[in-house]
Scaffold this motif. Structure first.
Motif, PDB file in Angstrom:
ATOM      1  N   LYS A  84      81.354  45.276  39.741  1.00  0.00           N
ATOM      2  CA  LYS A  84      81.570  45.656  41.228  1.00  0.00           C
ATOM      3  C   LYS A  84      81.142  46.563  41.977  1.00  0.00           C
ATOM      4  O   LYS A  84      81.326  46.642  43.334  1.00  0.00           O
ATOM      5  N   SER A  85      80.515  47.654  41.349  1.00  0.00           N
ATOM      6  CA  SER A  85      79.797  48.565  41.870  1.00  0.00           C
ATOM      7  C   SER A  85      78.471  48.906  41.236  1.00  0.00           C
ATOM      8  O   SER A  85      78.428  48.554  40.223  1.00  0.00           O
ATOM      9  N   SER A  86      77.504  49.726  42.210  1.00  0.00           N
ATOM     10  CA  SER A  86      76.243  49.778  41.318  1.00  0.00           C
ATOM     11  C   SER A  86      76.406  50.817  40.185  1.00  0.00           C
ATOM     12  O   SER A  86      75.826  51.011  39.467  1.00  0.00           O
ATOM     13  N   ASP A  88      78.746  50.643  38.020  1.00  0.00           N
ATOM     14  CA  ASP A  88      78.967  50.019  36.762  1.00  0.00           C
ATOM     15  C   ASP A  88      77.783  49.452  35.828  1.00  0.00           C
ATOM     16  O   ASP A  88      77.711  49.322  34.731  1.00  0.00           O
ATOM     17  N   ARG A 126      79.217  40.979  46.646  1.00  0.00           N
ATOM     18  CA  ARG A 126      78.559  42.073  46.882  1.00  0.00           C
ATOM     19  C   ARG A 126      77.591  41.534  47.953  1.00  0.00           C
ATOM     20  O   ARG A 126      76.940  42.639  48.566  1.00  0.00           O
ATOM     21  N   LYS A 352      73.207  50.256  46.398  1.00  0.00           N
ATOM     22  CA  LYS A 352      73.748  51.694  46.504  1.00  0.00           C
ATOM     23  C   LYS A 352      73.933  52.247  47.891  1.00  0.00           C
ATOM     24  O   LYS A 352      74.980  52.915  48.192  1.00  0.00           O
ATOM     25  N   GLU A 355      76.798  50.819  49.939  1.00  0.00           N
ATOM     26  CA  GLU A 355      78.329  50.978  49.501  1.00  0.00           C
ATOM     27  C   GLU A 355      78.663  52.453  50.142  1.00  0.00           C
ATOM     28  O   GLU A 355      77.844  53.043  50.544  1.00  0.00           O
TER      29      GLU A 355
END
Length: 356
Positions: A84-86, A88, A126, A352, A355
């Motif tokens: 769910k995030s870069s 990760d 995303r 990224k 985000e």
């Protein structure tokens, strides 16, 4: 780090009950082939046909697809994990697993609701591909815009503009594949973040409304965005449709139905003849060369569209074949550093940068 920015296996296989833990005899994608292809990050597209899933159905269908993906990931936890995030990504890759990422292909699935958009983001989506092949009340699609000469009525509505701002605030990538030209430029005039064009090619090499014209590429370069190369033969090779029709007539003779589209004719051909019709690998490399020339090597990525296309280039028949592309790029003279960018780092960079 190999990142494929667009794959339709959820709709093509998962919703049909196919077990991705096993090597499938159909389609382009399963876990064994992702492993063989060295795919580190796979974006799984959530897609609903606008005509089949309208208001009251599309958002529900999007969530059902995410449910199916999550179920598959849980069943194969030793091999794949949802990011769910870069941040990760590296952790999951270090664990020897494939990274699953969600991209929503088509703004019809938010049903004109920013709350629905945020709900899909919270579930892990995303990026949102603003349109598919149909206009929405708040954005026009390339497939429709390209048929209309007049500028009036094209692009983003007031709601569409608010959606762009909301996506920027969430940190959700705006995907402009399928978007009409006016929608494309309207987004770039508003977005404070670099945009993604997840699975499109160069119009100058293949004049199709799904591909980007030179002026769009220049605008994308200035925005700092990224274009992911699509593997579909019909978006790569101007000779593809002609070869299909020629092979179809040769195989079926006078009994053939020549009123069928090239796509339908291709689907009816035997596998051996399909392979003859497929675009040469060189056409994909030519598009990468052209895009790199126009936008720079920091702005080109991969968006195969596997399981959403019927024909891929010769040598790139499924997700297990990504090493063929890596090798071909090296043989074309790209440095290892540049290949690393194209094959994955550029996509991760733009994620990224979006985000918060």
């Amino acid at each position: 780090m190999v990142v494929d920015g667009h794959n339709d296996v959820i709709y093509e296989s998962l919703l049909k009950g196919r077990d991705l833990s096993k090597r499938l005899a159909v389609g382009h994608t399963d876990i064994p082939r992702l492993k063989k292809g060295g795919v580190d990050v796979q974006v799984f597209a959530v897609w609903s046909d606008d005509k089949k899933f309208g208001k009251g159905q599309a958002f529900k269908h999007a969530n059902a697809q995410i449910d199916a993906l999550e179920k598959m990931v849980r069943a194969n936890a030793k091999d794949i994990a949802l990011a769910k995030s870069s941040a990760d990504v590296q952790q999951i890759v270090n664990e020897g697993k494939i990274v699953a990422l969600i991209g929503v292909e088509g703004g019809n699935m938010i049903e004109n609701s920013l709350d629905n958009l945020e709900a899909l983001y919270q579930r892990g989506a995303r990026y949102l591909t603003l349109t598919w092949n149909y206009n929405l009340p708040w954005a026009t699609a390339a497939a429709i815009e390209s048929k209309t000469a007049h500028r009036e009525g094209k692009g983003l509505s007031v709601f569409g503009k608010s959606l762009v701002k909301k996506m920027n605030a969430l940190g959700m990538m705006i995907d402009l594949s399928h978007a009409g030209e006016q929608t494309f430029y309207d987004v770039l005039s508003i977005s404070t973040k670099p945009v993604l064009v997840s699975h499109s090619n160069a119009y100058s090499l293949m004049p199709h409304y799904r591909n980007l014209k030179d002026a769009q590429l220049e605008a994308l370069r200035k925005n700092g965005g990224v274009v992911g190369v699509n593997f579909y033969s019909g978006f790569l090779d101007p000779g593809f449709a002609g070869r299909v029709k020629k092979l179809y007539r040769r195989h079926f003779g006078d009994k053939g139905n020549y009123g069928l589209s090239a796509t339908r004719q291709y689907e009816k051909l035997p596998k051996t003849l399909q392979h003859q019709a497929d675009a040469p690998l060189s056409t994909l490399l030519d598009h990468i060369d052209y895009l790199v020339k126009k936008v720079g090597v920091d702005h080109v990525a991969i968006g195969s569209d596997f399981d959403g296309i019927e024909s891929a280039p010769q040598g790139l028949e499924d997700v297990s074949k990504f090493p063929v592309l890596t090798d071909a790029l090296l043989q074309r003279g790209y440095s290892k550093a540049d290949v690393v960018k194209i094959m994955g780092l550029n996509f991760l960079r733009i994620w990224k940068e979006n985000e918060n």
